[in-house]
Design an enzyme around this catalytic site. Structure first.
Site, PDB file in Angstrom:
ATOM      1  N   HIS A 223      -9.263  -8.721 -19.688  1.00  0.00           N
ATOM      2  CA  HIS A 223      -9.585  -9.877 -18.831  1.00  0.00           C
ATOM      3  C   HIS A 223      -8.341 -10.399 -18.111  1.00  0.00           C
ATOM      4  CE1 HIS A 223     -13.398 -10.157 -21.180  1.00  0.00           C
ATOM      5  NE2 HIS A 223     -12.601  -9.805 -22.176  1.00  0.00           N
TER       6      HIS A 223
ATOM      7  N   SER B 282       9.623 -10.483   5.301  1.00  0.00           N
ATOM      8  CA  SER B 282       8.795 -11.348   6.132  1.00  0.00           C
ATOM      9  C   SER B 282       9.620 -11.775   7.337  1.00  0.00           C
ATOM     10  CB  SER B 282       8.376 -12.579   5.335  1.00  0.00           C
ATOM     11  OG  SER B 282       8.038 -13.629   6.212  1.00  0.00           O
TER      12      SER B 282
ATOM     13  N   LYS C  60      11.185 -13.172   1.003  1.00  0.00           N
ATOM     14  CA  LYS C  60      10.048 -12.330   0.678  1.00  0.00           C
ATOM     15  C   LYS C  60      10.386 -10.842   0.661  1.00  0.00           C
ATOM     16  CE  LYS C  60       6.092 -13.173   0.765  1.00  0.00           C
ATOM     17  NZ  LYS C  60       4.930 -13.926   1.232  1.00  0.00           N
TER      18      LYS C  60
ATOM     19  N   GLU D  35      -0.303  -2.450  -1.108  1.00  0.00           N
ATOM     20  CA  GLU D  35      -1.479  -3.140  -0.567  1.00  0.00           C
ATOM     21  C   GLU D  35      -2.317  -2.202   0.296  1.00  0.00           C
ATOM     22  OE1 GLU D  35      -0.319  -7.423   0.697  1.00  0.00           O
ATOM     23  OE2 GLU D  35       1.526  -6.269   0.648  1.00  0.00           O
TER      24      GLU D  35
END
Ligand code: ARG
Length: 472
Positions: A170, A291, A297, A304
């Site tokens: 979970h 970024s 970042k 992704e």
């Protein structure tokens, strides 16, 4: 009836046929636009040449065409191949598809003898064999890419066979595992994926060439000869099925979709693990981007995108399934729509597999952060319960209850289980002794799980050794 509602073609303000709409194209041009496939089926040129060569040789051997004509055709095909390899081959829309483009060019190069190549053949069995060869190659390539990914995972798993990390259920901390064990879970998944491509290959490895348009051929062709020449196990046994079926591609796309699903799970874990909140692994600049506005970042874009590619790949399976659904036998032009989704899916899969292998090799685990997290969330509670069962001969249900009380006490005090004093333990269960502390560390917890396939480093190493041998 107004003029506008009339369905008779007539001139509009611009002097065009009304039904021309935004297309100024004439029906003949529209027909070509929807019919033409050379833009995408040019990718089948190598397979088309292989099929033509095997067919021409067989026709010669069987005396269906003379050796003189056969040799001329084979020499012509070699010249066509040179042009294709050097990029000088003239792909032309007016010849619709790769089959007619190659045949038309052959005719330009060697003259009317080129016309004999299509004896005892139709574009229906021609495209069926070309596409099957392409999908077979794609499956073979994919197996190789999967194995490369497995090797990358194995290398990291071996380096971090002892590195503790939390195992989750979970997505909540459950029990300590090792990073090597976690990575080896994917080695198993990708191993089954490779198996699915191998299985699909066995079933698809029958040659449809010689089915001709749909009914077979009246010429004395030898389908076993062409099948062998093209590396097939045997010819397909029903001419209608040969030109009508694309389940070999559906099966490959199913295997691709399952593989992509596995890739997306690993990609998601990389995304999670690289966040500062997890801080489990680092990727170098090779597989991350910065970024444009937030200088701190480092985004895991490659992971992704791998996570997202499953959409395209599963979409391709859906596309081809719907294209094939309800098609009467035998060939219908609908089936020309088999190629784009299949090409797209395997392009996406190949890129995903290569990028994932790259990321796995690139990542560096932060073993300190992982080990710290491995002990968090009372992850050794099960070990305490198991100790109560083994040492005090308690029924597991009672042990579970005692452990729950210990967790509650520790939680109330804001400490880990291992930080409770013996008095505190004994207040819950008087028979508990000092020996309990030995099982409360994440390292002891992991090391104790020696069951076959368990997370104990010795077990993980045994699986690594097994896979190394399998992949050698
Ligand atoms: N370009 C066609 C396809 O990909 C080749 C087969 C055409 N056959 C036909 N009878 N028109 O399916």
């Amino acid at each position: 009836m107004t003029d506008n509602a009339s369905n008779t073609p007539k001139a509009n303000g611009q002097g065009q046929a009304m039904w021309g709409g935004r297309f100024s194209a004439k029906p003949a041009e529209l027909m070509q636009a929807i019919n033409v496939s050379i833009g995408f089926d040019k990718r089948l040129w190598a397979q088309d040449l292989a099929g033509s060569r095997a067919h021409a040789r067989m026709l010669m051997n069987q005396g269906v065409i003379s050796s003189h004509d056969g040799e001329e055709i084979l020499e012509g095909l070699a010249r066509v191949e040179d042009e294709l390899l050097s990029g000088t081959f003239p792909f032309r829309d007016e010849y619709e598809d790769i089959h007619m483009n190659i045949e038309a060019r052959l005719r330009e190069l060697i003259g009317p003898t080129a016309g004999r190549l299509h004896t005892a053949r139709s574009r229906n069995d021609q495209v069926a064999v070309d596409f099957r060869l392409w999908v077979r190659d794609a499956c073979d390539r994919t197996v190789g890419q999967l194995e490369a990914l497995q090797k990358a995972l194995l290398a990291q798993a071996e380096a971090y066979a002892d590195a503790l990390m939390p195992g989750f259920t979970h997505l909540q901390p459950a029990q300590p595992v090792t990073f090597g064990h976690h990575l080896m879970a994917y080695v198993e998944m990708f191993g089954r994926d490779a198996g699915r491509f191998r299985d699909a290959r066995v079933r698809m490895n029958e040659c449809p060439l010689g089915a001709a348009a749909l009914a077979g051929s009246p010429f004395p062709i030898d389908r076993h000869q062409t099948a062998t020449a093209l590396g097939f196990d045997r010819p397909t046994a029903n001419s209608l099925d040969s030109v009508s079926s694309r389940d070999f591609a559906l099966e490959a796309l199913s295997a691709a979709s399952i593989t992509a699903t596995h890739l997306s799970r690993l990609a998601e874990e990389i995304v999670l693990w690289t966040t500062p909140m997890f801080g489990f692994i680092k990727l170098t600049d090779a597989f991350t981007t910065g970024s444009s506005i937030m200088p701190q970042k480092k985004n895991p874009d490659a992971a992704e995108l791998v996570r997202a590619k499953v959409g395209r790949i599963l979409g391709s399976l859906t596309t081809l399934t719907v294209v094939m659904k309800g098609l009467p036998l035998a060939y219908s032009k609908d089936m020309q729509e088999d190629k784009v989704p299949t090409f797209e899916a395997f392009d996406a899969l190949e890129l995903s597999l290569l990028a994932m292998a790259g990321m796995i090799a690139d990542l560096t685990p932060n073993t300190q952060n992982m080990a710290k997290a491995a002990g968090a969330g009372f992850s050794t509670a099960t070990d305490l319960a198991d100790w109560l069962v083994r040492t005090l001969n308690m029924p597991f249900r009672d042990a579970h209850h005692v452990t729950g009380s210990a967790v509650k006490t520790a939680e109330g005090l804001g400490v880990d289980l291992a930080d409770l004093s013996l008095e505190q333990f004994q207040a819950i269960e008087p028979q508990i002794t000092n020996a309990v502390y030995a099982v409360l560390t994440p390292a002891a917890s992991a090391a104790s799980r020696m069951s076959y396939g368990g997370t104990a480093p010795a077990q993980v190493r045994a699986q690594i050794a097994r896979w190394k041998e399998l992949l050698a």
